[in-house]
Design an enzyme around this catalytic site. Structure first.
Site, mmCIF file in Angstrom:
data_model
loop_
_atom_site.group_PDB
_atom_site.id
_atom_site.type_symbol
_atom_site.label_atom_id
_atom_site.label_comp_id
_atom_site.label_asym_id
_atom_site.label_seq_id
_atom_site.Cartn_x
_atom_site.Cartn_y
_atom_site.Cartn_z
ATOM 1 N N ASP A 41 0.850 -1.198 0.000
ATOM 2 C CA ASP A 41 0.000 0.000 0.000
ATOM 3 C C ASP A 41 0.881 1.243 0.000
ATOM 4 O O ASP A 41 1.991 1.237 0.528
ATOM 5 C CB ASP A 41 -0.915 -0.013 1.240
ATOM 6 C CG ASP A 41 -2.170 0.814 1.046
ATOM 7 O OD1 ASP A 41 -3.247 0.232 0.861
ATOM 8 O OD2 ASP A 41 -2.060 2.071 1.085
ATOM 9 N N LYS A 75 -11.418 0.813 -15.999
ATOM 10 C CA LYS A 75 -11.928 -0.428 -15.408
ATOM 11 C C LYS A 75 -12.364 -1.420 -16.494
ATOM 12 O O LYS A 75 -12.253 -2.633 -16.314
ATOM 13 C CB LYS A 75 -13.062 -0.130 -14.433
ATOM 14 C CG LYS A 75 -12.579 0.507 -13.129
ATOM 15 C CD LYS A 75 -11.655 -0.429 -12.357
ATOM 16 C CE LYS A 75 -11.376 0.038 -10.946
ATOM 17 N NZ LYS A 75 -10.522 -0.913 -10.205
ATOM 18 N N TYR A 122 -12.493 6.527 -15.268
ATOM 19 C CA TYR A 122 -12.623 5.339 -14.407
ATOM 20 C C TYR A 122 -13.336 4.221 -15.172
ATOM 21 O O TYR A 122 -12.904 3.073 -15.153
ATOM 22 C CB TYR A 122 -13.389 5.744 -13.150
ATOM 23 C CG TYR A 122 -13.506 4.677 -12.084
ATOM 24 C CD1 TYR A 122 -12.385 4.269 -11.354
ATOM 25 C CD2 TYR A 122 -14.735 4.094 -11.778
ATOM 26 C CE1 TYR A 122 -12.499 3.308 -10.355
ATOM 27 C CE2 TYR A 122 -14.856 3.147 -10.778
ATOM 28 C CZ TYR A 122 -13.738 2.748 -10.066
ATOM 29 O OH TYR A 122 -13.846 1.802 -9.071
ATOM 30 N N ASP A 181 4.266 2.679 -4.096
ATOM 31 C CA ASP A 181 3.343 3.284 -5.050
ATOM 32 C C ASP A 181 3.367 2.393 -6.285
ATOM 33 O O ASP A 181 4.357 2.374 -7.024
ATOM 34 C CB ASP A 181 3.808 4.705 -5.393
ATOM 35 C CG ASP A 181 2.931 5.363 -6.447
ATOM 36 O OD1 ASP A 181 2.096 4.671 -7.052
ATOM 37 O OD2 ASP A 181 3.102 6.578 -6.674
HETATM 38 N N1 LIG Z 1 -15.453 0.499 -2.777
HETATM 39 C C1 LIG Z 1 -16.282 0.356 -3.786
HETATM 40 O O1 LIG Z 1 -17.486 0.663 -3.712
HETATM 41 C C2 LIG Z 1 -15.793 -0.223 -5.093
HETATM 42 C C3 LIG Z 1 -16.717 -0.529 -6.120
HETATM 43 C C4 LIG Z 1 -16.262 -1.057 -7.316
HETATM 44 C C5 LIG Z 1 -14.899 -1.307 -7.479
HETATM 45 N N2 LIG Z 1 -14.037 -0.991 -6.475
HETATM 46 C C6 LIG Z 1 -12.615 -1.263 -6.699
HETATM 47 O O2 LIG Z 1 -12.124 -2.083 -5.653
HETATM 48 C C7 LIG Z 1 -10.767 -1.752 -5.370
HETATM 49 C C8 LIG Z 1 -10.616 -1.412 -3.895
HETATM 50 O O3 LIG Z 1 -11.447 -0.303 -3.596
HETATM 51 P P1 LIG Z 1 -11.588 0.280 -2.099
HETATM 52 O O4 LIG Z 1 -12.723 1.246 -2.180
HETATM 53 O O5 LIG Z 1 -11.645 -0.847 -1.142
HETATM 54 O O6 LIG Z 1 -10.183 1.009 -1.927
HETATM 55 P P2 LIG Z 1 -9.779 2.459 -1.347
HETATM 56 O O7 LIG Z 1 -10.040 3.525 -2.330
HETATM 57 O O8 LIG Z 1 -10.388 2.588 -0.002
HETATM 58 O O9 LIG Z 1 -8.174 2.386 -1.273
HETATM 59 C C9 LIG Z 1 -7.525 1.260 -0.837
HETATM 60 C C10 LIG Z 1 -6.042 1.550 -0.610
HETATM 61 O O10 LIG Z 1 -5.372 1.895 -1.836
HETATM 62 C C11 LIG Z 1 -4.180 2.550 -1.456
HETATM 63 N N3 LIG Z 1 -3.527 3.205 -2.601
HETATM 64 C C12 LIG Z 1 -3.937 4.338 -3.248
HETATM 65 N N4 LIG Z 1 -3.064 4.647 -4.235
HETATM 66 C C13 LIG Z 1 -2.091 3.696 -4.224
HETATM 67 C C14 LIG Z 1 -0.905 3.471 -4.975
HETATM 68 N N5 LIG Z 1 -0.546 4.291 -5.975
HETATM 69 N N6 LIG Z 1 -0.123 2.402 -4.677
HETATM 70 C C15 LIG Z 1 -0.463 1.561 -3.670
HETATM 71 N N7 LIG Z 1 -1.579 1.728 -2.909
HETATM 72 C C16 LIG Z 1 -2.382 2.779 -3.186
HETATM 73 C C17 LIG Z 1 -4.685 3.527 -0.395
HETATM 74 O O11 LIG Z 1 -3.614 3.963 0.435
HETATM 75 C C18 LIG Z 1 -5.713 2.687 0.365
HETATM 76 O O12 LIG Z 1 -5.159 2.119 1.537
HETATM 77 C C19 LIG Z 1 -10.413 -0.597 -6.321
HETATM 78 O O13 LIG Z 1 -9.806 -1.113 -7.464
HETATM 79 C C20 LIG Z 1 -11.770 0.003 -6.666
HETATM 80 O O14 LIG Z 1 -11.744 0.657 -7.910
HETATM 81 C C21 LIG Z 1 -14.442 -0.464 -5.290
#
Ligand SMILES: NC(=O)c1ccc[n+]([C@@H]2O[C@H](COP(=O)([O-])OP(=O)(O)OC[C@H]3O[C@@H](n4cnc5c(N)ncnc54)[C@H](O)[C@@H]3O)[C@@H](O)[C@H]2O)c1
Length: 256
Positions: free
Chosen positions: A40, A164, A160, A66
């Site tokens: 992370d 995606k 996005y 990153d």
């Molecule tokens: N939460 C939702 O409703 C939802 C819905 C559809 C898809 N998704 C997808 O699921 C996945 C997880 O989503 P979430 O909402 O649990 O995550 P989130 O946005 O809460 O982030 C999760 C983590 O990603 C880390 N992060 C950000 N940039 C980074 C980088 N460059 N390198 C390494 N780490 C990095 C952040 O520090 C954070 O701890 C994502 O791909 C998101 O697009 C989420």
């Protein structure tokens, strides 16, 4: 013992593994005896999650990285190999949207940032682990897409949605590339999930939550554990004949 005994002793990288869906995936692997590298950008959050997993008796390491940066990703993978001696599973869970919700309002910079986090990161991490998986003759790569990339039921961000959808295209191409080398590559498509981040934004806009719950056939949004279960399954031996697949976990939102 976890639900999938064959997973015990394996090693996984979970990007964005500190919180939310990635955090729940890390928990799901830990429950099945998989050592987890919590990768992370946020070092404090990664350490918290790795400490939680270690306290439950699982091998875990926090790596601040990153994953949009090629050099950092190479170093991260080298560190995982140094710590665990193997990499069996990669979950690419990074992704978020930046900037405007329409083509006219998203800036070129926001477009690139979104693509970088959603798609370039998946390519970079896959590329970095593949030589090891090919050498082992076994590997599992699971990419996290989004309902936005499948069907735009509401405006999110054109960048996005495109990135995606790109995750799905990348998944299928890579699946074909490595199909004869013991490696499966699949994608999951989460619908809106109640993570700390989305809960925070719904707290400011409760009508948004209500609208999404009402629109969903199951009448509610997912919790992170419901996104994690399918990922752990895809990593297990039960899923050995599944590759290039796209698993929708949306409560039926995309069924038509
Ligand atoms: N939460 C939702 O409703 C939802 C819905 C559809 C898809 N998704 C997808 O699921 C996945 C997880 O989503 P979430 O909402 O649990 O995550 P989130 O946005 O809460 O982030 C999760 C983590 O990603 C880390 N992060 C950000 N940039 C980074 C980088 N460059 N390198 C390494 N780490 C990095 C952040 O520090 C954070 O701890 C994502 O791909 C998101 O697009 C989420």
């Amino acid at each position: 013992m976890g639900r999938y005994p064959d997973l015990a002793g394996r090693a996984a990288i979970v990007t964005a593994g500190a919180v939310g869906i990635g955090g729940a995936i890390a928990d799901g692997f830990a429950d099945n005896g998989v050592s987890v590298a919590v990768v992370d950008k946020d070092p404090a959050a990664a350490h918290r999650k790795a400490a939680e997993l270690t306290a439950r008796g699982t091998g875990a390491v926090a790596i601040a990285c990153d994953v949009t940066q090629s050099e950092s990703v190479q170093q991260m993978v080298a560190e995982v190999l140094r710590r665990f001696g193997r990499i069996d599973i990669l979950v690419n869970a990074t992704g978020n949207r930046f900037g405007g919700m329409t083509t006219l309002t998203v800036s070129p910079e926001e477009w690139d940032t979104t693509f970088s986090l959603c798609l370039r990161s998946h390519y970079l991490c896959s590329r970095a682990v593949l030589p090891r998986m090919i050498e082992q003759g076994w590997g599992r790569i699971i990419n996290i897409s989004s309902d936005a990339g499948r069907l735009p039921v509401r405006l999110t961000s054109p960048a996005y949605a495109a990135a995606k959808a790109g995750v799905i295209g990348f998944t299928k191409h890579l699946a074909l590339e490595v199909a004869r080398q013991g490696i499966t590559v699949n994608a999951t498509v989460p619908g809106t999930t109640l993570t700390p981040r989305t809960r925070q934004s719904f707290a400011l806009r409760p009508e948004g939550l209500k609208e999404r719950e009402e629109r969903n056939p199951l009448g509610r949004l997912a919790v992170p554990e419901e996104q994690a279960g399918i990922v752990v399954f895809l990593a297990s031996d039960e899923a050995r004949y599944i590759t290039g697949a796209v698993m929708e976990v949306t409560g039926g939102l995309l069924m038509t």
